[in-house]
Design an enzyme around this catalytic site. Sequence first.
Site, short mmCIF file in Angstrom:
data_model
loop_
_atom_site.label_atom_id
_atom_site.label_comp_id
_atom_site.label_asym_id
_atom_site.label_seq_id
_atom_site.Cartn_x
_atom_site.Cartn_y
_atom_site.Cartn_z
N HIS A 72 -2.90 -9.69 -13.60
CA HIS A 72 -2.06 -10.50 -14.52
C HIS A 72 -2.89 -10.96 -15.60
CE1 HIS A 72 -2.69 -13.30 -11.42
NE2 HIS A 72 -2.56 -14.37 -12.53
N ASP A 161 -5.17 -17.39 -6.75
CA ASP A 161 -4.37 -17.69 -5.37
C ASP A 161 -3.61 -16.58 -4.85
OD1 ASP A 161 -5.14 -20.87 -5.35
OD2 ASP A 161 -4.04 -20.78 -7.15
N GLY A 162 -2.91 -16.01 -5.56
CA GLY A 162 -2.14 -14.84 -5.23
C GLY A 162 -2.86 -13.82 -4.48
N ILE A 193 -2.18 -23.25 -8.95
CA ILE A 193 -0.69 -23.02 -9.73
C ILE A 193 -0.62 -21.78 -9.47
CG2 ILE A 193 0.47 -22.84 -11.71
CD1 ILE A 193 -0.11 -25.68 -10.93
N HIS A 267 1.51 -19.98 -16.77
CA HIS A 267 0.91 -18.68 -15.90
C HIS A 267 1.57 -17.32 -16.51
CE1 HIS A 267 1.14 -15.81 -12.66
NE2 HIS A 267 0.16 -16.52 -11.96
N SER A 389 -7.56 9.49 18.64
CA SER A 389 -6.15 10.19 18.21
C SER A 389 -6.18 10.71 16.96
CB SER A 389 -5.19 8.92 18.14
OG SER A 389 -4.68 8.23 19.21
N GLU A 431 -5.02 -1.33 7.91
CA GLU A 431 -4.52 -0.16 7.22
C GLU A 431 -4.61 -0.65 5.90
OE1 GLU A 431 -2.49 1.03 11.43
OE2 GLU A 431 -2.86 -0.90 10.22
N PHE A 457 2.44 4.40 10.00
CA PHE A 457 1.62 3.33 9.21
C PHE A 457 1.36 3.71 7.70
CE2 PHE A 457 0.77 2.81 13.91
CZ PHE A 457 1.76 2.24 14.14
N ARG A 539 0.73 15.60 16.51
CA ARG A 539 0.30 15.24 17.71
C ARG A 539 0.34 16.43 18.62
NH1 ARG A 539 3.26 11.73 22.49
NH2 ARG A 539 1.43 11.25 23.63
#
Length: 693
Positions: A72, A161-162, A193, A267, A389, A431, A457, A539
């Site tokens: 950002h 922070d994000g 912040i 911000h 797998s 993942e 997933f 599978r």
Amino acid sequence: MPTTETQTLEDLCINTLRFLSADAVQNANSGHPGLPMGAAAMAYTLWTKYLKFNPKDPAWFDRDRFILSAGHGSMLLYSLLHLTGYDLPLEELKRFRQWGSKTPGHPERGHTPGVEVATGPLGQGFGNAVGLAMAEAWFAARFNKPGHTIVDHYTYGICGDGDLMEGISQEAASLAGHLKLGKLIFLYDNNHISLAGQTSLTFTEDVGKRFEAYDWHVSHVDEGNDVTAISKAIEEAKAQTDQPSLILVHTHIGYGSPHKQDSFEAHGNPLGEDELKASKKALGWPSMDKFFLPEDAVNYFRQAIGKGAQAQQGWGKKFDAYKQAFPAEAAEFEQMLSGKLPENFAADVPKWKPEDKALATRASGGQVLNALAKHLHNIVGGSADLNPSTNTALKGEGDFQNPEFVGPAAQGAVGGIWGYGGRNMAFGVREHAMGAAVNGLAAHGGLLPFSATFLVFSDYMKPSIRLGALSNLKVFYVFTHDSVGVGEDGPTHEPVEQLAGLRAIPNLNVMRPADATETAECWVAAVEHNGPSLFALTRQAVPNLSRAYAKGTAANGAYILSEAEGGAPDVILIATGSEVSLCMKAQEKLKGYGVKARVVSMPSWYLFGAQDEAFRESVLPKALKKRVAVEAAASLGWARWAGDDGTIIAIDHYGASAPGDIVLKNFGYTAEKVTAAALRQLGRNAEADKEGA
């Protein structure tokens, strides 16, 4: 700070970053000025004193990579790129966030020169950076020789922070610490912040201790404008060769703004004209004009052009010496970086006959992947703790690990090299991080990376897959256990809506092959495709289908697998994956009713959509509206191919826990149901009812 001549120039350069960024945000009346104003000093320090790059050749291989994970704050990156001499004119900064500009709201790879990866969704850049550092470690281990170091670059980043709240960064940090990626260094813009307020509302953990627990080197800079302290912290980080580093730089968001510094109002919104002018006055800026660039500051930043050219020339001499000493390795290195494929890359891909034993496409996919890896030595990747797998282990090709950790005797080791030169990358049950890391491996250049887990997933990887597609990265996302045929694990593990969602991603080649032969064809097509490809593999075992009368291959996306006998078809049966065999059986049954059916296998909607109109018409003639589409997944999107009058056999509800063949039968995935649907398309309802009973 003392006002020596050098420090005054530093202040001028730092404030140039601040106000060029703030001016562009204000000019657009949109954007995030707080981060560029608060993080300008650390960005200035890194870019002018440590970052190795050549603005005139952004793709130079041995450059350091810089990732603005806190995307950002994109204007900080655009300001750096412009000031250091990249092909990003000031006019483009004036067009920040405008239609057609090279300065979009968040950085986009391939759109703006010097942007390494697309960032914005928080944590993604952090995960990409781990992949970039893994790529550097792999190339260094494979190609560097005593006295000949041709791979030696760092991955630097700025996060906020994000980024560190998002789960993906925590997975990625854990992986990086385990791998001891010493050339990964992040500066944390620790301003307390976030967009909606102070982090004390939501984020009060001790981040430094968390990263120490991940086995990162952690340091603190108490004053975010202290260039000397920032430099010292970077030097210490570079000295930690066996740990990635996090430098917590305590900054002030919106630094210099009299009324918005340290406020969440700085911000995500422009400062406002009056506050912008007040900020310039507060920091002694010499002009109130927008986009004023002091000549001394510009000249200082532009030294990067000469320094970069010199660094690249020095590397070129090293590489010339390397070519003389190690011609075979140099040739392979250049081939990998070129992106060109060896002529024989598919020479050892196995072939199957209809009489061969039925095989799950996850199993045939593993065989094909290993065959390709024999010739494509830059195929690397791994699974989310699922090698047994997904069948994606590259046998004998080594394990990408810190050479001093555990060792090749560890359970689950694939075998071969134990170290950063191994081609099997164990991502663990991560993942989110795996998706971002393989994108970073691809963005680094020179590698053909793959990931692997279960199709259900893919939901965990969706943001990474989307950014991989947006960035046109050549990545192979392998997903197995592709339908309710998973069986006993039940609805939580049986994908239903995933294929529809993945196919909706622009620029993503989703492939669901019908059998072993199509799996091989899909893999070859993916390797030749310039962009991301995704595999959905079974599978359960599927039969090897006859291609005696096939007109095309999986590379066409869809093709006539079996033509109707005795004239023009009455109905078309269309399917993907394991359901294609049902259509082949239904075709035989329909002959008993005097019905001529064409079977179309459609492994890739994406590739079929890219064919010319004549080919698409030859496979699915517009005039033939009697169609049955079959897929053990959601019906969404199938009307495009089945037509408004066609029948779609799909599953728009969750699965069930039982053996896979029982689940499929009870949900109507039988040759009889397909036959009945085709008969109903032809108005033969009584016969259809008898067939489907």
